[in-house]
Scaffold this motif. Structure first.
Motif, PDB file in Angstrom:
ATOM      1  N   ALA A   1       0.419  -3.995   4.494  1.00  0.00           N
ATOM      2  CA  ALA A   1      -0.737  -3.980   5.385  1.00  0.00           C
ATOM      3  C   ALA A   1      -1.169  -5.409   5.683  1.00  0.00           C
TER       4      ALA A   1
ATOM      5  N   ASP B   1      -3.264   0.737  12.414  1.00  0.00           N
ATOM      6  CA  ASP B   1      -4.067   1.647  11.602  1.00  0.00           C
ATOM      7  C   ASP B   1      -5.516   1.482  12.043  1.00  0.00           C
ATOM      8  N   ASP B   2      -5.923   2.311  12.989  1.00  0.00           N
ATOM      9  CA  ASP B   2      -7.251   2.170  13.570  1.00  0.00           C
ATOM     10  C   ASP B   2      -8.358   2.378  12.547  1.00  0.00           C
ATOM     11  N   ALA B   3      -8.108   3.214  11.551  1.00  0.00           N
ATOM     12  CA  ALA B   3      -9.147   3.520  10.559  1.00  0.00           C
ATOM     13  C   ALA B   3      -9.515   2.287   9.740  1.00  0.00           C
ATOM     14  N   SER B   4      -8.531   1.469   9.422  1.00  0.00           N
ATOM     15  CA  SER B   4      -8.790   0.299   8.583  1.00  0.00           C
ATOM     16  C   SER B   4      -8.885  -0.993   9.370  1.00  0.00           C
TER      17      SER B   4
ATOM     18  N   THR C   1       0.830  -1.199   0.000  1.00  0.00           N
ATOM     19  CA  THR C   1       0.000   0.000   0.000  1.00  0.00           C
ATOM     20  C   THR C   1       0.865   1.250   0.000  1.00  0.00           C
TER      21      THR C   1
ATOM     22  N   ALA D   1       0.515   5.401   1.317  1.00  0.00           N
ATOM     23  CA  ALA D   1      -0.326   6.275   2.139  1.00  0.00           C
ATOM     24  C   ALA D   1       0.407   7.566   2.423  1.00  0.00           C
TER      25      ALA D   1
ATOM     26  N   VAL E   1       3.205   7.931   6.050  1.00  0.00           N
ATOM     27  CA  VAL E   1       3.139   6.718   6.863  1.00  0.00           C
ATOM     28  C   VAL E   1       3.963   6.918   8.116  1.00  0.00           C
ATOM     29  N   SER E   2       3.332   6.724   9.257  1.00  0.00           N
ATOM     30  CA  SER E   2       4.035   6.934  10.521  1.00  0.00           C
ATOM     31  C   SER E   2       4.759   5.661  10.926  1.00  0.00           C
TER      32      SER E   2
ATOM     33  N   VAL F   1       2.855  -0.740  12.840  1.00  0.00           N
ATOM     34  CA  VAL F   1       2.050   0.432  13.174  1.00  0.00           C
ATOM     35  C   VAL F   1       0.572   0.070  13.065  1.00  0.00           C
TER      36      VAL F   1
ATOM     37  N   VAL G   1      -2.829  -3.580  10.515  1.00  0.00           N
ATOM     38  CA  VAL G   1      -1.521  -3.111  10.970  1.00  0.00           C
ATOM     39  C   VAL G   1      -0.616  -3.012   9.754  1.00  0.00           C
ATOM     40  N   ARG G   2       0.320  -2.061   9.800  1.00  0.00           N
ATOM     41  CA  ARG G   2       1.179  -1.804   8.659  1.00  0.00           C
ATOM     42  C   ARG G   2       2.640  -1.923   9.049  1.00  0.00           C
TER      43      ARG G   2
END
Length: 319
Positions: free
Chosen positions: A258, A146-149, A131, A133, A136-137, A144, A152-153
């Protein structure tokens, strides 16, 4: 992220910045079996046997596979930085890589979720999705959330955007774009930045990086916004009159793997493999091969086919 590739200033400097972004590979739990002295490889191998995979013995990765220098599928041969990176990661996990070619980034993400993607009535699933984005943090090789999806990334490369134009044009910065046609990659962070930051321009979207730079070469657009690594690759292997005219601050992007949050153990193992690659310099070797600085002072250089890979890089050898 600790290190941003905001300015591509040569392969050595670029790779130093990317490797610095790995830091000490902190930000996630050590893989089971890794000792305090750094027995990371043994830990990865031990955990690999316990990983939950869609297909036994294979790490299945969903990806559009249409954007060098990151991914390319030519006549069934996958190449590019992302493809070779995953080959190396899979070797460290003692599994194979199976590519699941998706029509879009959204389709790739869907395949990496538990429910998978329904294609002609069949469920298509993957262990991970490549992915891109905005900003990316987390460090390369970290895990990391990813609460929105609900996924984890694991970031694996961090880039920023740049403006590319012909040397023979009057475009020397974004301030010269008034009334111009500007090419962007559809759905990319560069396209989002251009839409929000450029006034009095006509944005023209293209489906892949090759089409984007071909449009510039044919003068169908006056300039393009692209990520620096892709720009440097295409300028180096295929173009002579085009060059990077400005590095764009505040338009950061990153590529990440991801994973479904329920499969965080696999994400942890992949992250640890990336850290091991930093330790033995194989991550830097891939950076050197694919992300060299564009050098147009000699004009057009020998072009390479996707099967051949980047100039000076022997695809037959592994890292």
């Amino acid at each position: 992220m600790a290190a941003r590739c905001r300015r591509v200033i040569g392969s050595a400097a670029l790779c130093a910045a990317l490797v610095a972004g790995l830091g000490g590979c902190a930000g996630f739990s050590p893989v089971s079996g890794a000792d305090a002295q750094g027995g990371a490889s043994a830990g990865v191998e031990k955990q690999a046997a316990e990983l939950s995979l869609v297909h036994e013995g294979a790490l299945t990765v969903a990806c559009p596979l249409d954007c060098l220098p990151y991914f390319q599928d030519a006549n069934g041969v996958q190449t590019g930085f992302g493809c070779e990176l995953m080959d190396a990661v899979a070797q460290r996990l003692d599994v194979e890589v199976a590519w699941s070619k998706a029509d879009s980034a959204d389709a790739a993400l869907a395949r990496a979720q538990v429910a998978g993607q329904t294609v002609r009535g069949a469920q298509v699933r993957a262990d991970a999705a490549m992915t891109v984005a905005d900003a990316v943090s987390g460090q390369v090789g970290s895990v990391v959330a990813d609460d929105a999806s609900g996924m984890v990334r694991v970031p694996f490369v961090d880039v920023s955007q740049c403006l590319v134009a012909k040397k023979s044009s009057a475009v020397e910065s974004v301030d010269d774009l008034g009334g111009c046609k500007v090419g962007v990659l559809a759905g990319s962070p560069g396209a989002a930045w251009a839409a929000s930051s450029l006034a009095d321009v006509q944005l023209v979207e293209y489906n892949n990086v090759g089409e984007l730079f071909s449009a510039l070469q044919a003068r169908n657009v006056d300039a393009v916004v692209a990520d620096e690594q892709a720009a440097n690759y295409h300028l180096r292997v295929s173009y002579g009159d085009e060059h990077v005219v400005q590095h764009i601050e505040g338009a950061d992007a990153g590529y990440a793997l991801a994973f479904d949050a329920d499969n965080e153990a696999l994400a942890q193992a992949v992250a640890q493999a990336l850290c091991a690659m930093r330790e033995d310099s194989s991550y830097q070797q891939l950076c050197d091969a694919w992300f060299s600085e564009a050098d147009n002072s000699r004009g057009k250089v020998e072009a390479r086919t996707p099967e051949q890979g980047a100039p000076g890089h022997d695809k037959g050898g592994g890292v």
